[in-house]
Design a protein around this motif. Structure first.
Motif, PDB file in Angstrom:
ATOM      1  N   GLU A  28       6.305   4.189  -6.825  1.00  5.14           N
ATOM      2  CA  GLU A  28       7.616   3.858  -6.290  1.00  5.14           C
ATOM      3  C   GLU A  28       7.505   3.234  -4.902  1.00  5.14           C
ATOM      4  O   GLU A  28       8.241   2.311  -4.565  1.00  5.14           O
ATOM      5  CB  GLU A  28       8.471   5.125  -6.195  1.00  5.14           C
ATOM      6  N   ARG A  62       0.841  -1.188   0.000  1.00  5.60           N
ATOM      7  CA  ARG A  62       0.000   0.000   0.000  1.00  5.60           C
ATOM      8  C   ARG A  62       0.878   1.241   0.000  1.00  5.60           C
ATOM      9  O   ARG A  62       1.945   1.247   0.623  1.00  5.60           O
ATOM     10  CB  ARG A  62      -0.836   0.029   1.273  1.00  5.60           C
ATOM     11  N   ALA A  63       0.414   2.261  -0.671  1.00  7.65           N
ATOM     12  CA  ALA A  63       1.128   3.541  -0.617  1.00  7.65           C
ATOM     13  C   ALA A  63       0.115   4.661  -0.527  1.00  7.65           C
ATOM     14  O   ALA A  63      -0.934   4.628  -1.179  1.00  7.65           O
ATOM     15  CB  ALA A  63       1.993   3.717  -1.853  1.00  7.65           C
ATOM     16  N   HIS A  64       0.444   5.631   0.298  1.00  6.60           N
ATOM     17  CA  HIS A  64      -0.441   6.781   0.465  1.00  6.60           C
ATOM     18  C   HIS A  64       0.409   8.024   0.478  1.00  6.60           C
ATOM     19  O   HIS A  64       1.426   8.089   1.169  1.00  6.60           O
ATOM     20  CB  HIS A  64      -1.202   6.678   1.786  1.00  6.60           C
ATOM     21  N   ARG A  66     -10.447   4.358   5.304  1.00  2.09           N
ATOM     22  CA  ARG A  66     -11.421   5.206   4.600  1.00  2.09           C
ATOM     23  C   ARG A  66     -12.511   5.748   5.535  1.00  2.09           C
ATOM     24  O   ARG A  66     -13.695   5.677   5.241  1.00  2.09           O
ATOM     25  CB  ARG A  66     -12.018   4.463   3.412  1.00  2.09           C
ATOM     26  N   LEU A  74      -4.109   7.082  -3.014  1.00  4.27           N
ATOM     27  CA  LEU A  74      -4.057   5.810  -2.294  1.00  4.27           C
ATOM     28  C   LEU A  74      -3.861   4.720  -3.342  1.00  4.27           C
ATOM     29  O   LEU A  74      -4.652   4.620  -4.287  1.00  4.27           O
ATOM     30  CB  LEU A  74      -5.355   5.537  -1.520  1.00  4.27           C
ATOM     31  N   CYS A  75      -2.810   3.953  -3.173  1.00  2.00           N
ATOM     32  CA  CYS A  75      -2.500   2.900  -4.143  1.00  2.00           C
ATOM     33  C   CYS A  75      -2.345   1.590  -3.387  1.00  2.00           C
ATOM     34  O   CYS A  75      -1.619   1.524  -2.394  1.00  2.00           O
ATOM     35  CB  CYS A  75      -1.201   3.274  -4.871  1.00  2.00           C
ATOM     36  N   GLU A  76      -3.047   0.541  -3.814  1.00  2.00           N
ATOM     37  CA  GLU A  76      -2.950  -0.745  -3.105  1.00  2.00           C
ATOM     38  C   GLU A  76      -3.128  -1.907  -4.081  1.00  2.00           C
ATOM     39  O   GLU A  76      -3.617  -1.725  -5.195  1.00  2.00           O
ATOM     40  CB  GLU A  76      -3.968  -0.818  -1.968  1.00  2.00           C
ATOM     41  N   GLU A 116      -6.844   5.240  -5.833  1.00  2.00           N
ATOM     42  CA  GLU A 116      -7.875   6.241  -5.568  1.00  2.00           C
ATOM     43  C   GLU A 116      -7.211   7.603  -5.537  1.00  2.00           C
ATOM     44  O   GLU A 116      -6.160   7.783  -4.924  1.00  2.00           O
ATOM     45  CB  GLU A 116      -8.539   5.952  -4.209  1.00  2.00           C
ATOM     46  N   ARG A 145      -9.030  11.010   2.991  1.00  2.00           N
ATOM     47  CA  ARG A 145      -9.390   9.713   3.543  1.00  2.00           C
ATOM     48  C   ARG A 145      -9.135   9.547   5.033  1.00  2.00           C
ATOM     49  O   ARG A 145      -9.687   8.648   5.669  1.00  2.00           O
ATOM     50  CB  ARG A 145      -8.711   8.600   2.748  1.00  2.00           C
ATOM     51  N   PRO A 172      -5.453   5.970   6.268  1.00  2.00           N
ATOM     52  CA  PRO A 172      -6.308   6.388   5.142  1.00  2.00           C
ATOM     53  C   PRO A 172      -7.023   5.219   4.467  1.00  2.00           C
ATOM     54  O   PRO A 172      -8.121   5.395   3.919  1.00  2.00           O
ATOM     55  CB  PRO A 172      -5.322   7.048   4.177  1.00  2.00           C
ATOM     56  N   PHE A 173      -6.410   4.032   4.504  1.00  2.00           N
ATOM     57  CA  PHE A 173      -7.033   2.892   3.842  1.00  2.00           C
ATOM     58  C   PHE A 173      -8.260   2.386   4.607  1.00  2.00           C
ATOM     59  O   PHE A 173      -9.043   1.599   4.086  1.00  2.00           O
ATOM     60  CB  PHE A 173      -6.002   1.781   3.620  1.00  2.00           C
ATOM     61  N   ARG A 211      15.694  11.341 -11.868  1.00  2.00           N
ATOM     62  CA  ARG A 211      14.616  10.483 -11.366  1.00  2.00           C
ATOM     63  C   ARG A 211      13.465  11.357 -10.902  1.00  2.00           C
ATOM     64  O   ARG A 211      13.642  12.226 -10.057  1.00  2.00           O
ATOM     65  CB  ARG A 211      15.117   9.621 -10.204  1.00  2.00           C
TER      66      ARG A 211
END
Lengths: 96, 550, 253
Positions: free
Chosen positions: A93, A17-19, C37, A31-33, A73, C52, C34-35, B516
């Motif tokens: 990343e 997960r990344a936020h 939500r 939000l990336c998961e 998201e 979030r 945040p996940f 980068r």
């Protein structure tokens, strides 16, 4: 306020997960998961209406460059396409 | 005998007229000092209908005591004036036209008054002679726009009328020289009169009268950029500019435009630039206003010299303590000079980099938007390849063209733009708004800031287009499209074409330049706040109140 | 000389980065990240995009081994305003905290879009602070760009100690509110130095309205936070009665 959804099949799943970012003027929260199914899904909520083609083009280019599967998201407060792309890359990343 | 007198009169009318005018204001003069209480009456007697009057409205300092009082004269007595000034930026400048005191204007930049000015032109209340660059306008002061009367501003005067202009000499010498040596009348407003001046910037013999203003002349900190407002995208573009342009061509002598994008470059020289080992290799000599954001680079030993167009509020003590870098007088304060700095920027620098509001597919740029008449300032001169240049430098020769034995170099003219200004407003467009303005609102030609054929590089967040390397117009357009993101121009990008252009170095993406994207973070900024700039300056920089968060 | 790069700036850090930097290394455990939500259900219908975490980061962390509640308000989202969700997050952490809590406040107070619910939430936060400080230190840090205003300034005033940096501002009414209510002659909100002279960290510490002045430096703040915890434990705790006296002293006659 506008909601935009983009989906694409296939891709290598992200592992974490990344936020990052914030819902602040000219900025966005990402939000990336790992995805529930396969493929990439991007759901955008944006405070600025009427720029769906610009959003779609920006997100499509991101998915063209990165063949990933992920649930992403975006909560946006008027970020420019440059800022959107940069935050997406930064999130990716962290999530890979 | 009579014939001789008539002949003499024929060749000395300007001198005679000057003597007559000065006699008409003798009532308010004590030596060279005018009674400030009677300034409106003085102006009414001094200025004749139809006179060409230069009102010092610089980019920075403003002769606002004189302009406010000029706007208060009786339009029955003073009317149809031809105003010549570089910056038509104050409300009372526009009032002059509304009240019928002035009818025609030749100027360079209107900034905050651009909307009102456009309205007056539309209403037929203003006739615009032309909109110039600074250098053009200064040039015309010596050819066909020489003022009858010049109303200028200085910090202080002595009894002999010698003027001290402090850090903001700006264009006063150019205006006064053109006026005084053609028997025009020069009146200077000063903040104070003193017995002994720190230094003489304008000799008293060029000045006819001085008047103490009701308050110090107006001036704005136009070149102060708060590092807190620089975002990651600006930092990414700064990294691309440094690697893709400054480092590639070893650019030592340069001018930066105003804006957050160029401020970002200044602020990552001591961090990113240092990590590349570029100190002493690039950015050593500048034509630049005293940008506070350059303080960290100066303190880190990057900068050998800076010549300035004008001063910047709050930088006075810092400049005085860094006289090895800045041009200063024996009193320690900055000596700026807009005419010389513009000339230096045109002929003696190898690179101009700046931002713009719109850029078309051929890289023509413009800051003109519909309903406004904003003008140019100095950017068109900084951002052009001077064909009169004859000395070579590494950076200039790096862009040499022609191979028949008479190759010549080229100035690097770089446009630094984010592809979109706001979420839905593209910077890179198919057609400039300016192209639709010809023949309207006083524009004889489209108000183009920098012509595309002078632009050698375009830097966006997507990469660098080396337009000067393109073989033909098609390649040039394809190169720009390759870095134009999702703008209408960028949507024409084709993958194969882009790959071919990358292969021959006409287009470079971040990865081609070893940049980068993920590294583009605010933590790269040598200073992230105004307080940091103050710390870097050893507490010598005093930011204006509006920039302080402590 | 590289004065700026040697320092880790609190202002430049995100709320999560701030907590992580201030807590004992590796000990921060976020609750309702945040996940989860947990965002405001009221904003969308008012055309406002929600963040979030509702602009509030909470969790548990160790501070020199003490098990404390960690709270950070995100000044970037709607001016760090407190709505129902964010307010509840803060109150619950305070209620459950074992050995005290620290609050990194960067907030304009109640969120206008959720007025009454925000008001209620801040009342709960105040209750929880008063209850917790009877048995453990509650330390507020005001060192962000927004400062600490409105209802949350009352919450800060209830804490055992307040740590401020020169950038931080602390007052009941924000400058714009004072200008609007009392007139521009009374207070010109655009006069930034005047704002900081009235409510900035230097002033507040000199007045005794805040306790400790720090630099905009995470390491300095981390050290100071620990000192504040130690000092509070050892010194006589303010009873509610003394607190009332303190209010009476600072209230206009």
């Amino acid at each position: 306020m506008q909601r935009i959804v983009l989906e694409r099949a296939g891709g290598t799943p992200v592992t974490k997960r990344a936020h990052l970012g914030a819902v602040a003027s000219g900025n966005l929260e990402v939000l990336c998961e790992p995805p529930a199914g396969d493929g990439a899904t991007i759901v955008v909520s944006t405070s600025v209406d009427g720029y769906e083609p610009v959003w779609r083009a920006t997100l499509e280019r991101f998915l063209e460059q990165h063949f990933i599967a992920a649930a992403i998201e975006i909560n946006d407060f008027g970020a420019t396409p440059a800022m959107v792309s940069l935050r997406l890359e930064q999130a990716l990343e962290l999530a890979r | 005998m009579m014939a001789m007198l008539a002949l003499e009169g024929r060749w000395n009318t300007r001198a005679a007229g000057k003597a007559q005018r000065l006699a008409s204001i003798a009532f308010a003069l004590t030596g060279k000092v005018l009674d400030g209480e009677r300034i409106v009456e003085v102006l009414e007697r001094l200025i004749r209908p139809g006179d060409r009057v230069c009102l010092e409205g610089n980019n920075q300092k403003q002769a606002d005591f004189l302009s406010r009082n000029l706007a208060a004269v009786d339009p029955e007595r003073v009317h149809d004036m031809h105003l010549v000034l570089s910056v038509l930026g104050r409300p009372e400048h526009v009032d002059l036209f509304e009240r019928g005191i002035a009818r025609k204007v030749d100027f360079s930049f209107s900034g905050p008054q651009s909307l009102r000015l456009a309205q007056l032109v539309e209403d037929g209340r203003v006739e615009i002679g032309a909109i110039h660059t600074y250098l053009e306008l200064f040039g015309r002061y010596f050819i066909d726009l020489t003022p009858n009367v010049a109303l200028v501003a200085a910090d202080a005067a002595d009894a002999a009328g010698n003027l001290y202009t402090g850090a903001n000499t700006e264009e006063t010498p150019a205006i006064v020289e053109a006026t005084a040596f053609r028997n025009g009348i020069v009146i200077a407003q000063v903040n104070e009169t003193t017995g002994e001046l720190p230094r003489v910037d304008i000799p008293g013999s060029w000045v006819d009268a001085v008047v103490v203003a009701d308050r110090p002349y107006a001036i704005e900190p136009l070149f102060t950029r708060d590092p807190a407002e620089i975002d990651d995208v600006a930092i990414l573009m700064a990294m691309l500019a440094i690697r893709g342009v400054y480092e590639s061509h070893r650019v030592r002598r340069l001018n930066h435009g105003i804006g957050f994008d160029t401020a970002a470059i200044e602020l990552i020289l001591p961090t990113f630039g240092e990590s590349l080992g570029l100190r002493g290799e690039i950015c050593t000599h500048w034509a630049l206003n005293p940008h506070p954001t350059l303080i960290p680079a100066i303190e880190s030993g990057w900068v050998e010299s800076i010549h300035s167009f004008g001063g910047e509020l709050g930088m006075e003590r810092y400049i005085a303590a860094r006289s090895d870098v800045f041009f200063t007088g024996p009193d320690g304060s900055l000596r700026s000079n807009r005419a010389f700095a513009q000339m230096a920027g045109l002929y003696a620098t190898d690179l101009f980099i700046g931002s713009t509001l719109q850029l078309d597919r051929d890289a023509n740029s413009s800051t003109a938007t519909r309903g406004r008449i904003a003008g140019f300032g100095g950017a068109p001169n900084m951002g052009s390849d001077p064909h009169g240049r004859r000395h070579a430098s590494d950076a200039w020769l790096a862009l040499a063209r022609g191979d028949d034995g008479i190759a010549r170099g080229r100035k690097l003219v770089v446009q630094l733009v984010e592809t979109f200004r706001a979420s839905g407003v593209p910077t890179i467009v198919e057609r400039l708004d300016a192209a639709g303005m010809v023949g309207k609102a006083g524009f004889a030609i489209a108000p183009v800031m920098i012509y595309g054929d002078d632009v050698t590089h375009v830097v966006t967040e997507e990469g660098v287009a080396y337009l000067y390397r393109a073989e033909n117009v098609d390649d040039r357009r394809a190169a720009l499209a390759a870095i134009a993101g999702v703008t209408p121009v960028g949507m024409e990008r084709r993958q194969e074409r882009t790959a071919a252009l990358r292969a021959v170095g006409v287009v470079a993406y971040p990865q081609d330049l070893g940049v980068r994207r993920g590294d583009a973070r605010r933590s790269l900024l040598a200073a992230s706040s105004m307080a940091d700039l103050v710390r870097w300056s050893d507490d010598l920089y005093d930011p204006p109140a509006r920039f302080r968060s402590w | 000389m590289t004065p700026a790069t040697l320092r880790r700036s609190y202002v430049e850090s995100t709320p999560r980065e701030r907590i992580v930097a201030l807590a004992d290394p590796g000990t921060f455990r976020e609750i309702l990240d945040p996940f989860a939500r947990c965002s405001s259900p009221y904003l969308a219908e008012q055309g406002v995009v929600a963040q979030r975490d509702d602009g509030v980061v909470i969790g548990r962390a160790l501070l020199e081994g003490r098990d404390v509640g960690a709270i950070a308000v995100d000044g970037r989202f709607l001016g760090g305003s407190i709505g129902e969700i964010g307010g509840a997050k803060i109150a619950r952490v305070l209620e459950r905290a074992r050995d005290g809590a620290f609050l990194l406040l960067d907030t304009g107070g109640i969120r206008l879009q959720e007025a009454n619910l925000g008001l209620l939430a801040i009342a709960e936060i105040c209750d929880a602070i008063v209850a917790l400080r009877e048995r453990a230190p509650v330390v507020a840090v005001i060192a962000g760009r927004v400062g600490c205003y409105g209802g949350m300034s009352i919450a800060a005033a209830l804490c055992s100690q307040i740590v401020m940096s020169p950038v931080g501002r602390f007052g009941l009414n924000g400058p714009e509110v004072i200008e609007q209510e009392a007139g521009i002659e009374e207070f010109d909100a655009r006069d930034r130095p005047a704002t900081w002279r009235a409510t900035g960290g230097l002033r507040r510490v000199a007045q005794g309205h805040a306790d400790i002045l720090v630099e905009d430096d995470l390491d300095d703040i981390a050290r100071t936070l620990r000192e504040a915890f130690r000092a509070t434990r050892n010194r006589e705790r303010l009873s509610l009665a003394r607190l009332r006296d303190r209010f009476a002293e600072s209230a206009p006659a």
